[in-house]
Design a protein around this motif. Structure first.
Motif, PDB file in Angstrom:
ATOM      1  N   THR A   1      15.107  -6.132   2.385  1.00 25.44           N
ATOM      2  CA  THR A   1      16.310  -6.118   3.209  1.00 25.44           C
ATOM      3  C   THR A   1      15.910  -6.650   4.588  1.00 25.44           C
ATOM      4  O   THR A   1      14.725  -6.870   4.845  1.00 25.44           O
ATOM      5  CB  THR A   1      16.875  -4.690   3.339  1.00 25.44           C
ATOM      6  N   PRO A   2      16.874  -6.862   5.493  1.00 27.22           N
ATOM      7  CA  PRO A   2      16.490  -7.315   6.838  1.00 27.22           C
ATOM      8  C   PRO A   2      15.534  -6.366   7.565  1.00 27.22           C
ATOM      9  O   PRO A   2      14.828  -6.781   8.472  1.00 27.22           O
ATOM     10  CB  PRO A   2      17.842  -7.400   7.565  1.00 27.22           C
ATOM     11  N   LYS A   3      15.497  -5.104   7.166  1.00 23.92           N
ATOM     12  CA  LYS A   3      14.637  -4.140   7.846  1.00 23.92           C
ATOM     13  C   LYS A   3      13.444  -3.663   7.013  1.00 23.92           C
ATOM     14  O   LYS A   3      12.446  -3.204   7.557  1.00 23.92           O
ATOM     15  CB  LYS A   3      15.441  -2.913   8.285  1.00 23.92           C
ATOM     16  N   LEU A   4      13.532  -3.766   5.692  1.00 25.52           N
ATOM     17  CA  LEU A   4      12.520  -3.179   4.818  1.00 25.52           C
ATOM     18  C   LEU A   4      11.721  -4.262   4.105  1.00 25.52           C
ATOM     19  O   LEU A   4      12.294  -5.207   3.554  1.00 25.52           O
ATOM     20  CB  LEU A   4      13.197  -2.272   3.793  1.00 25.52           C
ATOM     21  N   SER A   5      10.396  -4.114   4.094  1.00 21.14           N
ATOM     22  CA  SER A   5       9.531  -5.066   3.398  1.00 21.14           C
ATOM     23  C   SER A   5       8.388  -4.340   2.708  1.00 21.14           C
ATOM     24  O   SER A   5       8.004  -3.230   3.103  1.00 21.14           O
ATOM     25  CB  SER A   5       8.980  -6.116   4.363  1.00 21.14           C
ATOM     26  N   VAL A   6       7.852  -4.981   1.678  1.00 19.59           N
ATOM     27  CA  VAL A   6       6.710  -4.472   0.915  1.00 19.59           C
ATOM     28  C   VAL A   6       5.599  -5.504   1.003  1.00 19.59           C
ATOM     29  O   VAL A   6       5.860  -6.714   0.937  1.00 19.59           O
ATOM     30  CB  VAL A   6       7.095  -4.212  -0.557  1.00 19.59           C
ATOM     31  N   SER A   7       4.365  -5.045   1.151  1.00 24.11           N
ATOM     32  CA  SER A   7       3.244  -5.979   1.284  1.00 24.11           C
ATOM     33  C   SER A   7       2.027  -5.503   0.506  1.00 24.11           C
ATOM     34  O   SER A   7       1.834  -4.309   0.289  1.00 24.11           O
ATOM     35  CB  SER A   7       2.875  -6.171   2.755  1.00 24.11           C
ATOM     36  N   THR A   8       1.230  -6.477   0.089  1.00 30.05           N
ATOM     37  CA  THR A   8      -0.056  -6.201  -0.550  1.00 30.05           C
ATOM     38  C   THR A   8      -0.985  -7.376  -0.259  1.00 30.05           C
ATOM     39  O   THR A   8      -0.557  -8.396   0.297  1.00 30.05           O
ATOM     40  CB  THR A   8       0.102  -5.984  -2.065  1.00 30.05           C
ATOM     41  N   GLY A   9      -2.233  -7.247  -0.617  1.00 25.90           N
ATOM     42  CA  GLY A   9      -3.195  -8.309  -0.370  1.00 25.90           C
ATOM     43  C   GLY A   9      -4.596  -7.807  -0.604  1.00 25.90           C
ATOM     44  O   GLY A   9      -4.827  -6.917  -1.435  1.00 25.90           O
ATOM     45  N   ALA A  10      -5.541  -8.346   0.153  1.00 24.74           N
ATOM     46  CA  ALA A  10      -6.936  -7.923   0.032  1.00 24.74           C
ATOM     47  C   ALA A  10      -7.678  -8.297   1.305  1.00 24.74           C
ATOM     48  O   ALA A  10      -7.388  -9.328   1.930  1.00 24.74           O
ATOM     49  CB  ALA A  10      -7.599  -8.573  -1.178  1.00 24.74           C
ATOM     50  N   SER A  11      -8.600  -7.455   1.694  1.00 24.61           N
ATOM     51  CA  SER A  11      -9.460  -7.760   2.837  1.00 24.61           C
ATOM     52  C   SER A  11     -10.887  -7.353   2.521  1.00 24.61           C
ATOM     53  O   SER A  11     -11.129  -6.382   1.802  1.00 24.61           O
ATOM     54  CB  SER A  11      -8.976  -7.046   4.106  1.00 24.61           C
ATOM     55  N   TYR A  12     -11.812  -8.146   3.056  1.00 25.20           N
ATOM     56  CA  TYR A  12     -13.238  -7.841   2.939  1.00 25.20           C
ATOM     57  C   TYR A  12     -13.654  -7.125   4.214  1.00 25.20           C
ATOM     58  O   TYR A  12     -13.432  -7.627   5.320  1.00 25.20           O
ATOM     59  CB  TYR A  12     -14.045  -9.120   2.751  1.00 25.20           C
ATOM     60  N   SER A  13     -14.239  -5.950   4.054  1.00 23.94           N
ATOM     61  CA  SER A  13     -14.559  -5.117   5.211  1.00 23.94           C
ATOM     62  C   SER A  13     -16.031  -4.735   5.222  1.00 23.94           C
ATOM     63  O   SER A  13     -16.608  -4.418   4.182  1.00 23.94           O
ATOM     64  CB  SER A  13     -13.713  -3.828   5.201  1.00 23.94           C
ATOM     65  N   ARG A  14     -16.599  -4.756   6.404  1.00 24.18           N
ATOM     66  CA  ARG A  14     -17.909  -4.151   6.635  1.00 24.18           C
ATOM     67  C   ARG A  14     -17.660  -2.846   7.377  1.00 24.18           C
ATOM     68  O   ARG A  14     -17.102  -2.850   8.479  1.00 24.18           O
ATOM     69  CB  ARG A  14     -18.815  -5.064   7.455  1.00 24.18           C
ATOM     70  N   LYS A  15     -18.045  -1.729   6.745  1.00 22.41           N
ATOM     71  CA  LYS A  15     -17.755  -0.408   7.305  1.00 22.41           C
ATOM     72  C   LYS A  15     -19.059   0.362   7.506  1.00 22.41           C
ATOM     73  O   LYS A  15     -19.501   1.105   6.629  1.00 22.41           O
ATOM     74  CB  LYS A  15     -16.805   0.361   6.382  1.00 22.41           C
TER      75      LYS A  15
END
Length: 196
Positions: free
Chosen positions: A37-51
């Motif tokens: 909707t104009p206000k609601l969104s869904v997201s996904t993806g991937a990130s490589y992290s050094r922790k």
């Protein structure tokens, strides 16, 4: 629906239970988002992290019996972070927008290296390395806020403060690893690239 692709990078701080002994790590990743909707969104993806993190040995869990317990442990973990987030847009005017979001991340532990520090020299093993052994599916709570500044109809600048809170023990050390940082990057409006 509106589709977006965002490339983000950030330094962050990592700590066990708190940020009292925090260590600085890095992240780089890609996020794909769909505006439902104009206000609601869904997201996904991937990130490589050094922790990296440092913690007292009392927070470290292992079945190995040390002859002399280390005083503390330094860890360097390489993690694939796969988030699933929902964002709600609070403000959208002119070229500026602001949203808040939450969701869950899955941590795929690619490599974990632990260095043991002792009060006395040569008191025990110096380190331990684990590769591709631990996965924490939807084991981390994500909290974030995102500011976007549109450059044109296709591209925007983004800044995203975030906090990651463990819902389960993380890694071979089974610690409560938490992270916080500010990611910056570019967002590409895919709809504008396809439709004139």
């Amino acid at each position: 629906p509106q589709f977006g692709l965002t490339v983000l990078a950030s330094p962050d701080i990592n700590g066990v239970g708190s940020f009292r002994q925090s260590q600085v790590g890095t992240n780089i990743g890609v996020v794909f988002s769909v505006s439902i909707t104009p206000k609601l969104s869904v997201s996904t993806g991937a990130s490589y992290s050094r922790k990296p993190y440092e913690t007292d040995f009392s927070n470290y869990h292992t079945n190995y019996q040390f002859y002399t317990n280390p005083s503390n442990v330094y860890a360097d973990c390489r993690v694939l972070d796969i988030p699933l987030n929902v964002d709600y847009k609070l403000y959208n005017k002119n070229r500026n927008s602001f949203s808040v979001g939450s969701g869950l991340s899955s941590y795929i532990m690619l490599k974990e290296h632990y260095t043991y520090n002792y009060a006395l020299p040569s008191a025990g093993p110096k380190g331990y390395t684990v590769v591709n052994r631990n996965q924490h599916i939807l084991g981390v709570l994500n909290l974030n806020a995102t500011y976007q500044r549109a450059l044109n109809s296709r591209f925007s600048l983004a800044a995203e403060p975030y906090l990651k809170i463990p819902l389960t023990n993380i890694g071979s050390s089974q610690v409560r690893l938490q992270s916080a940082g500010v990611a910056v990057g570019f967002k590409w409006n895919l709809n504008q690239s396809v439709i004139p």
